[in-house]
Design a protein around this motif. Structure first.
Motif, short mmCIF file in Angstrom:
data_model
loop_
_atom_site.label_atom_id
_atom_site.label_comp_id
_atom_site.label_asym_id
_atom_site.label_seq_id
_atom_site.Cartn_x
_atom_site.Cartn_y
_atom_site.Cartn_z
N THR A 72 0.84 -1.20 0.00
CA THR A 72 0.00 0.00 0.00
C THR A 72 0.87 1.25 0.00
O THR A 72 0.52 2.26 -0.60
N LEU A 73 2.02 1.18 0.64
CA LEU A 73 2.90 2.34 0.72
C LEU A 73 3.96 2.39 -0.38
O LEU A 73 4.71 3.35 -0.48
N GLY A 74 3.99 1.39 -1.25
CA GLY A 74 5.04 1.30 -2.27
C GLY A 74 5.13 2.49 -3.20
O GLY A 74 6.20 3.07 -3.40
N ALA A 75 4.01 2.89 -3.79
CA ALA A 75 4.03 4.02 -4.73
C ALA A 75 4.39 5.32 -4.01
O ALA A 75 5.16 6.13 -4.54
N LEU A 76 3.86 5.51 -2.80
CA LEU A 76 4.16 6.71 -2.03
C LEU A 76 5.64 6.74 -1.65
O LEU A 76 6.30 7.78 -1.75
N ALA A 77 6.17 5.60 -1.24
CA ALA A 77 7.59 5.53 -0.88
C ALA A 77 8.47 5.86 -2.08
O ALA A 77 9.45 6.60 -1.95
N SER A 78 8.11 5.35 -3.25
CA SER A 78 8.88 5.66 -4.47
C SER A 78 8.79 7.13 -4.80
O SER A 78 9.80 7.77 -5.13
N ASP A 79 7.59 7.68 -4.73
CA ASP A 79 7.39 9.10 -5.05
C ASP A 79 8.16 10.00 -4.10
O ASP A 79 8.74 11.00 -4.52
N ARG A 80 8.17 9.67 -2.83
CA ARG A 80 8.81 10.51 -1.80
C ARG A 80 10.27 10.14 -1.54
O ARG A 80 10.95 10.80 -0.76
N VAL A 81 10.73 9.05 -2.16
CA VAL A 81 12.08 8.52 -1.94
C VAL A 81 12.30 8.29 -0.44
O VAL A 81 13.25 8.78 0.17
N LEU A 82 11.36 7.52 0.15
CA LEU A 82 11.42 7.18 1.56
C LEU A 82 11.34 5.66 1.71
O LEU A 82 10.59 5.01 0.97
N PRO A 83 12.06 5.10 2.67
CA PRO A 83 11.91 3.66 2.90
C PRO A 83 10.62 3.38 3.68
O PRO A 83 10.12 4.24 4.40
N VAL A 84 10.09 2.18 3.51
CA VAL A 84 8.97 1.72 4.31
C VAL A 84 9.56 0.90 5.45
O VAL A 84 10.27 -0.06 5.22
N GLN A 85 9.26 1.32 6.67
CA GLN A 85 9.80 0.67 7.86
C GLN A 85 8.73 -0.17 8.54
O GLN A 85 7.68 0.36 8.92
N ASP A 86 8.98 -1.46 8.70
CA ASP A 86 8.05 -2.31 9.43
C ASP A 86 7.99 -1.87 10.89
O ASP A 86 9.01 -1.53 11.49
N HIS A 87 6.77 -1.87 11.45
CA HIS A 87 6.58 -1.53 12.86
C HIS A 87 5.65 -2.57 13.46
O HIS A 87 4.50 -2.71 13.03
#
Length: 150
Positions: free
Chosen positions: A59-74
Motif C-alpha cells: 500500500t505504501l510502495g508508490a508513495l515511498a517511491s514518489d517521496r524517496v522514503l523507505p517503508v519501515q516495518d513496525h
C-alpha cells in the motif's frame, strides 16, 4: 500532523493460498495505493511505518517511491499487536510527519478505545480499505477516502 492509513484492497482470503502475512494487494488495491500519492500531495512526511504484512507494505510502495522514503516495518501495526500500545505511540509528541499503515481491525480497536475515553483521539467512523486519516493538532481528524473507491 501524522497520517494513519488502512491497507488498500487485498486479494481475498478465500482465494489466497499462501501465508496470510504474504497476501498481496489486488489490482484495485494497487490502483488505490497509487491514488495515495495524489491524495497526500502537499502533506509533509519523513517516515513511513507499515505493518509487517505484504498488503500494508505494498500500500505504501508508490508513495515511498514518489517521496524517496523507505517503508519501515513496525510491530505495533501488525494485526495482533496490542492496540493500547499503538495508541500510546500515536499520542506521543515525536510523530509529526509520520505515516502509519495498518489493518481495519486495528483501526476498529483504536476507535473502540476512543469511544470509552474522554479524549476521543481517534474517529469511530469506519475506514475503507485504502482510506486515510490526517491528524493535525487542534483540529478534527480529516478523512481521505480511497481512490478509486472499492
Amino acid at each position: 500532523m501524522f497520517v494513519v492509513v488502512r491497507h488498500a484492497h487485498a486479494v481475498g482470503k478465500a482465494t489466497w493460498r499462501g501465508a496470510e502475512t504474504n497476501r498481496p494487494l489486488s489490482p484495485l488495491g494497487h490502483r488505490q495505493a497509487s491514488g495515495l500519492v495524489a491524495a497526500l500531495d502537499g502533506i509533509e512526511l519523513h517516515t513511513l511505518f507499515s505493518s509487517p504484512t505484504a498488503r500494508c507494505r505494498d500500500t505504501l510502495g508508490a508513495l515511498a517511491s514518489d517521496r524517496v522514503l523507505p517503508v519501515q516495518d513496525h510491530w505495533l501495526l501488525a494485526p495482533d499487536a496490542p492496540v493500547d500500545q499503538l495508541r500510546a505511540a500515536l499520542c506521543g509528541s515525536h510523530i509529526d510527519g509520520t505515516l502509519w499503515c495498518t489493518h481495519g481491525e486495528i483501526l476498529d480497536d483504536l476507535a473502540a478505545i476512543s469511544e470509552h475515553d474522554s479524549r476521543g483521539d481517534f474517529p469511530t467512523a469506519k475506514t475503507a480499505k485504502g482510506g486515510a486519516w490526517i491528524f493535525t493538532p487542534g483540529a478534527d481528524p480529516r478523512y481521505l477516502p480511497p481512490t478509486p473507491p472499492a
